[in-house]
Design a protein around this motif. Sequence first.
Motif, PDB file in Angstrom:
ATOM      1  N   VAL A  25      23.949 -26.886  12.371  1.00  0.00           N
ATOM      2  CA  VAL A  25      25.333 -26.414  12.448  1.00  0.00           C
ATOM      3  C   VAL A  25      25.500 -25.443  13.615  1.00  0.00           C
ATOM      4  O   VAL A  25      26.488 -25.504  14.355  1.00  0.00           O
ATOM      5  N   ILE A  26      24.530 -24.569  13.811  1.00  0.00           N
ATOM      6  CA  ILE A  26      24.592 -23.619  14.931  1.00  0.00           C
ATOM      7  C   ILE A  26      24.549 -24.362  16.258  1.00  0.00           C
ATOM      8  O   ILE A  26      25.252 -24.009  17.204  1.00  0.00           O
ATOM      9  N   ARG A  28      25.731 -27.208  16.836  1.00  0.00           N
ATOM     10  CA  ARG A  28      27.029 -27.854  17.034  1.00  0.00           C
ATOM     11  C   ARG A  28      28.108 -26.882  17.497  1.00  0.00           C
ATOM     12  O   ARG A  28      29.173 -27.320  17.933  1.00  0.00           O
ATOM     13  N   LEU A  29      27.867 -25.598  17.374  1.00  0.00           N
ATOM     14  CA  LEU A  29      28.829 -24.619  17.889  1.00  0.00           C
ATOM     15  C   LEU A  29      29.033 -24.819  19.391  1.00  0.00           C
ATOM     16  O   LEU A  29      30.142 -24.678  19.900  1.00  0.00           O
ATOM     17  N   LYS A  32      31.315 -27.752  19.750  1.00  0.00           N
ATOM     18  CA  LYS A  32      32.648 -27.503  19.218  1.00  0.00           C
ATOM     19  C   LYS A  32      33.495 -26.688  20.185  1.00  0.00           C
ATOM     20  O   LYS A  32      34.666 -26.980  20.407  1.00  0.00           O
ATOM     21  N   TYR A  33      32.912 -25.635  20.755  1.00  0.00           N
ATOM     22  CA  TYR A  33      33.668 -24.756  21.648  1.00  0.00           C
ATOM     23  C   TYR A  33      33.428 -25.056  23.121  1.00  0.00           C
ATOM     24  O   TYR A  33      34.017 -24.411  23.976  1.00  0.00           O
ATOM     25  N   ILE A 108      27.996 -17.971   9.813  1.00  0.00           N
ATOM     26  CA  ILE A 108      28.152 -19.314  10.361  1.00  0.00           C
ATOM     27  C   ILE A 108      29.548 -19.842  10.057  1.00  0.00           C
ATOM     28  O   ILE A 108      30.201 -20.441  10.923  1.00  0.00           O
ATOM     29  N   LEU A 109      30.027 -19.609   8.843  1.00  0.00           N
ATOM     30  CA  LEU A 109      31.370 -20.062   8.481  1.00  0.00           C
ATOM     31  C   LEU A 109      32.440 -19.365   9.318  1.00  0.00           C
ATOM     32  O   LEU A 109      33.444 -19.982   9.679  1.00  0.00           O
ATOM     33  N   TYR A 111      32.033 -18.280  12.429  1.00  0.00           N
ATOM     34  CA  TYR A 111      31.958 -18.853  13.771  1.00  0.00           C
ATOM     35  C   TYR A 111      32.449 -20.296  13.806  1.00  0.00           C
ATOM     36  O   TYR A 111      32.952 -20.754  14.821  1.00  0.00           O
ATOM     37  N   TYR A 112      32.283 -21.013  12.725  1.00  0.00           N
ATOM     38  CA  TYR A 112      32.626 -22.431  12.731  1.00  0.00           C
ATOM     39  C   TYR A 112      34.096 -22.690  12.431  1.00  0.00           C
ATOM     40  O   TYR A 112      34.625 -23.736  12.759  1.00  0.00           O
ATOM     41  N   THR A 113      34.772 -21.734  11.810  1.00  0.00           N
ATOM     42  CA  THR A 113      36.183 -21.886  11.460  1.00  0.00           C
ATOM     43  C   THR A 113      37.033 -21.120  12.463  1.00  0.00           C
ATOM     44  O   THR A 113      36.945 -19.899  12.546  1.00  0.00           O
ATOM     45  N   PHE A 117      37.393 -17.194  13.243  1.00  0.00           N
ATOM     46  CA  PHE A 117      36.619 -16.763  14.405  1.00  0.00           C
ATOM     47  C   PHE A 117      37.443 -15.920  15.374  1.00  0.00           C
ATOM     48  O   PHE A 117      36.965 -14.885  15.856  1.00  0.00           O
TER      49      PHE A 117
END
Length: 128
Positions: A25-26, A28-29, A32-33, A108-109, A111-113, A117
């Motif tokens: 998941v990290i 994929r940050l 994502k950004y 993580i949540l 940073y991911y949302t 964020f």
Amino acid sequence: MASIDFYIYIVIGLLGVAYPILLQVIARLDEKYSSEKIVELFDQEWESKAFPYSLYSSLAFIVIWSLKLPPLIKIDGLNYFIENSASLLVGFNAILLVIFFFFFVRKILIYYTMTKFIPYLIRKHEEN
């Protein structure tokens, strides 16, 4: 001392299942950004440092516990704690590991949302 199998299973579960998923998941940050800066910013958070270190120390304490070394010193009144120090360290560190796991997942949540964020970045910027 009570059996510490429960604590060992917690450490194994977090190491074998949860940690690889969280690392994915990290990773994929970045996608994502479209910025490696976000991952660098995440790596600077205390949660991203505390969880792996507590995981490593849990593994080290499990190895020490499995060696079943005899106590090096004896002090009247503290012999119970000295004789079971490895078990106590495994149990305490497993509890600490679970606490850090929840903090790590929460970060993580954030940073991911995106809706969480941006306000988080604004608060962090205002603090500095």
